[in-house]
Design a protein around this motif. Structure first.
Motif, PDB file in Angstrom:
ATOM      1  N   THR A  91       0.842  -1.195   0.000  1.00 23.71           N
ATOM      2  CA  THR A  91       0.000   0.000   0.000  1.00 23.71           C
ATOM      3  C   THR A  91       0.877   1.245   0.000  1.00 23.71           C
ATOM      4  OG1 THR A  91      -0.080  -0.013   2.425  1.00 23.71           O
ATOM      5  CG2 THR A  91      -1.898  -1.110   1.244  1.00 23.71           C
ATOM      6  N   ASN A 119      -7.148   1.939   3.370  1.00 20.29           N
ATOM      7  CA  ASN A 119      -8.228   1.397   2.544  1.00 20.29           C
ATOM      8  C   ASN A 119      -7.658   0.586   1.377  1.00 20.29           C
ATOM      9  OD1 ASN A 119     -10.899   0.956   1.721  1.00 20.29           O
ATOM     10  ND2 ASN A 119     -10.865   2.758   0.377  1.00 20.29           N
ATOM     11  N   ASN A 121      -7.011  -2.059  -1.593  1.00 16.87           N
ATOM     12  CA  ASN A 121      -7.885  -2.602  -2.633  1.00 16.87           C
ATOM     13  C   ASN A 121      -7.836  -4.129  -2.572  1.00 16.87           C
ATOM     14  OD1 ASN A 121      -8.856  -3.613  -5.160  1.00 16.87           O
ATOM     15  ND2 ASN A 121      -8.572  -1.577  -6.058  1.00 16.87           N
ATOM     16  N   HIS A 140      -5.549  -2.935  10.265  1.00 15.08           N
ATOM     17  CA  HIS A 140      -6.475  -3.698   9.427  1.00 15.08           C
ATOM     18  C   HIS A 140      -7.199  -4.832  10.144  1.00 15.08           C
ATOM     19  CE1 HIS A 140      -3.407  -2.002   6.536  1.00 15.08           C
ATOM     20  NE2 HIS A 140      -4.543  -1.473   6.108  1.00 15.08           N
ATOM     21  N   LYS A 143     -10.472  -5.761   8.818  1.00 16.03           N
ATOM     22  CA  LYS A 143     -10.476  -6.390   7.492  1.00 16.03           C
ATOM     23  C   LYS A 143      -9.873  -7.791   7.509  1.00 16.03           C
ATOM     24  CE  LYS A 143      -9.911  -1.827   5.310  1.00 16.03           C
ATOM     25  NZ  LYS A 143     -11.282  -1.700   4.778  1.00 16.03           N
TER      26      LYS A 143
END
Length: 331
Positions: A91, A119, A121, A140, A143
């Motif tokens: 990232t 954020n 992808n 994260h 996620k």
């Protein structure tokens, strides 16, 4: 604030930006206890295809020698590069595309940008078909379920202050424990070299150092003891003003331009994140309060790269920072 003995020239009496890197001294032998699996565990795992890593999300089974690594923050990217691993994906930080400029261009060229750090992808990550993903729970954790469906995901609890422990987890996950020991030994030798250059342990301890960061959209940060950069100051043996111990949760003591004199020290390293005007840097360094600080009057304020000193977080960044400390502080 303590008074240092007079230091000889090598000091130009003004803030400097962009120091030239110095040569690292040779590595010292080091015995290091590590996180995750042990050396004997690694040896046993060598005959198989996977081994288990202890992470912030529990035990995770990863390939012994992963070939396609994706990293989701600057600390994990620094760790991978330090250990000789070029990720297939990484990232970037916020809107600025590209990877940290302090990393060698040949080491990051060809890495696929998989989105902004907070954020990432998921489709871009999945398309790279990684065999392991490195990140932290603080970044994260929400996620994790998505990420682990793509590949085994190794998360440390946090980033920044526990960077040395996190590095060992990264080394375990990448199958690079031997390389990690060499990196740690070289860094320890380098820190000792800087201590000597400052004038030895006593002189280093008598030199109180603050790191001040101007941040767009926030108050001015005077960094505390539980930060990445504070660990480097401690490893060199440098002193810290009392204000560093007052930092909230050990992270930072935040001040307005009208209270910037609270950040005074023998030496100040200052960085800016974002627009200089919006971060209050311009108005602060132009004020009488700033100009009357001892460090400013003595020319002991050094402008440093925010991307390196604050965002880097790893051994490659740390060695560059030690070079700059030595340049600024050497007797």
């Amino acid at each position: 604030m303590t008074t240092r003995s007079t230091r000889s020239t090598g000091r130009n009496g003004s803030a400097r930006t962009g120091f030239t890197a110095l040569a690292l001294s040779g590595a010292l032998a080091l015995s290091l206890s590590a996180c995750g699996t042990s050396d004997s565990d690694d040896q046993k795992a060598g005959s198989g295809s996977t081994h288990v890593i202890k992470t912030a999300m529990g035990d995770v089974k990863v390939p012994v020698a992963p070939k396609r690594v994706v990293v989701l923050d600057t600390a994990e990217l620094d760790s991978a590069i330090t250990l000789g691993v070029k990720p297939v994906g990484a990232t970037h930080v916020e809107a600025a595309s590209g990877f940290p400029g302090y990393l060698p261009k040949d080491k990051v060229s060809g890495i696929k940008d998989v989105g902004e750090m907070l954020n990432p992808n998921m489709e871009a990550i999945a398309a790279l078909k990684p065999d392991v993903i490195l990140t932290s729970k603080i970044r994260h954790g929400a996620k994790y379920e998505q990420l682990k469906q793509i590949a085994p995901t190794v998360m440390t609890e946090n980033t920044g202050y526990p960077w040395k422990e996190n590095f060992q987890v990264h080394a375990d996950a990448l199958g690079k424990r031997a390389e990690a020991k060499k990196a740690v030994a070289a860094y320890d030798a380098h820190a000792e070299q800087v201590t000597t250059a400052v004038g030895g342990p006593a002189e280093a301890k008598a030199t109180e150092v603050n790191v001040v960061r101007f941040v767009e959209g926030a108050d001015i940060r005077v960094y505390g003891e539980k930060t990445y950069i504070a660990t480097l100051l401690k490893d060199v043996g440098l002193g810290r003003p009392a204000i560093a111990a007052k930092a909230k949760d050990g992270f930072s003591y935040d001040v307005s331009p009208e209270k910037i004199d609270l950040a005074d020290a023998d030496v100040i390293f200052r960085a800016t994140y974002g627009d200089p005007k919006k971060s209050k840097q311009t108005q602060t360094v132009g004020s009488s309060l700033w100009k009357n600080m001892d460090a400013v009057k003595k020319g002991d304020v050094h402008t440093v790269d925010d991307e390196l000193w604050i965002q880097g977080i790893g051994y490659t960044a740390a060695n560059r920072i030690l070079d700059e400390m030595q340049k600024a502080l050497a007797r």
